[in-house]
Design a protein around this motif. Sequence first.
Motif, mmCIF file in Angstrom:
data_model
loop_
_atom_site.group_PDB
_atom_site.id
_atom_site.type_symbol
_atom_site.label_atom_id
_atom_site.label_comp_id
_atom_site.label_asym_id
_atom_site.label_seq_id
_atom_site.Cartn_x
_atom_site.Cartn_y
_atom_site.Cartn_z
ATOM 1 N N ALA A 154 0.603 -8.001 0.261
ATOM 2 C CA ALA A 154 1.435 -7.006 0.946
ATOM 3 C C ALA A 154 2.534 -6.479 0.045
ATOM 4 O O ALA A 154 2.835 -5.272 0.028
ATOM 5 N N LEU A 155 3.155 -7.357 -0.736
ATOM 6 C CA LEU A 155 4.209 -6.925 -1.652
ATOM 7 C C LEU A 155 3.645 -6.054 -2.771
ATOM 8 O O LEU A 155 4.251 -5.040 -3.151
ATOM 9 N N GLN A 156 2.494 -6.433 -3.308
ATOM 10 C CA GLN A 156 1.884 -5.631 -4.360
ATOM 11 C C GLN A 156 1.392 -4.287 -3.835
ATOM 12 O O GLN A 156 1.432 -3.283 -4.563
ATOM 13 N N ALA A 157 0.947 -4.241 -2.587
ATOM 14 C CA ALA A 157 0.520 -2.966 -2.005
ATOM 15 C C ALA A 157 1.688 -2.005 -1.838
ATOM 16 O O ALA A 157 1.499 -0.780 -1.861
ATOM 17 N N ALA A 158 2.905 -2.540 -1.684
ATOM 18 C CA ALA A 158 4.105 -1.702 -1.588
ATOM 19 C C ALA A 158 4.695 -1.374 -2.954
ATOM 20 O O ALA A 158 5.818 -0.865 -3.029
#
Length: 468
Positions: A154-158
């Motif tokens: 989720a953090l990498q997708a943001a």
Amino acid sequence: MREAASEPPQHGRDDGLLVTGSKELQGTLVSSREGSCGSQNGTSRVESPSLCRLSASPSGSVDQSPSRTSPETSPPLKKPKYSQKEREAICQAAWQKRKEREAQRRQNELEKEKKRAIAKMLKAQRPGECQKYITVVLDSVLLQVEGGGQILSALQAANYSCVVESQAVPCSITWRRKTVSPQIEGRDEWTEEPNVLLLLCLEEFLSMVHNYKQEAEGHLEGQETLQSYVAQVMEKMPGKILALAGVGVENYFRACTPSLTLGSLRVRSKKRLQQAAASGNQEQKQGKRRKKKITDSGLEITRMDVEEALVDLQLCKQVQVSFFDTWEELGEFATMFTKAVAEAPFKREREKTEFPFYLEKKWCGGVKVDPSGKGLLEVWKRQIQQFNRVSREMAEAVVSVYPSPQLLKQAYSRSSSEEERENLLANIPVRRGDGVTATVRRIGPDLSRRIYLQMTSCNPDLYLDFTG
């Protein structure tokens, strides 16, 4: 004389003046010009030769060129002469001026560079840019937990930069910010953010809640509770702002039956770990022995136990716990938390005002009212909020019952007595907060009386807070 004046001269003429000739011819021309100078309306008149006198050069020619002074006759300019000391003083003054100009130029360049650095630093704090200077540091143990990989995804997708490192506290998330400063060139310097997000496993959380319950009843002391756990974390990370998060608490309560206890939940978790272990057979035997021991204890956690433990933690340690149903929700929360950490310096600078006692911009900026009347309800609400000791919730409670001043005045007119009009708004309920901390109170007779006096009194000097 007219004929002599009209005949053209025998020699060259330049602008009506005779250049060369004999004295007799000059005298004749002078006489003729005198006659022509004195003629009026076709008549000639002879006057004195002094009226049209011509000056002649000694050679007999008329000289009309102005007198000029020869440049050779003008006195030459004298160059100033300086002594050796004067020349040295002049050179020293020129050198001093050059140094001052050079120093001023360097000062201007430094000022410009400082302004550029400040502009770059402010730009790095703006929303949309600050995310580029934030790095999320995840503990290595967190990725070994069931949903740790979803948090990282989720953090990498943001588009956040993520680093996996061993932290002082397992299953924790911290943040680093790249420092933008004019003194730092050619290398990156990072500062630690004060925020820490700590993941609580469901089994550990329920165990600490159970220990708190036993300690509150006086049956057990010295076991790890939420308070003691947070105190240990703060000792390992001094000066940090701690936030806790957990997954699956609501699912535990939904699926909770008399046979589903904390002991059985622990058994399920240990069974999953045992199945994934390399030495499966031996650990399965140990798990069965633990299962029998814990199941026989018959421990059970209720919602009230959890709420009491959370309220005690919030009051004593000022730490809140957020719960989520799935790991995807926890990943979204971690992304939102990261964004809030990145934008925190910008929001702090924006909240700084020259006069801190001023109201916030949203409040003092006024309300826009459309020609259709949209916005009048907010104006009416703001008018009620102008009373002393009136919160937004209290104003919203009054407006929900009487959406306009006219409706309130009509209600006053329908009341039969003065006391009834003063207490017309006293019993309107006011709701504050949500969930367990939600409270309900009344408007009260004091505010009801003040609003009544303000709506009906004709005395401009009336003090609403001191009238009995």
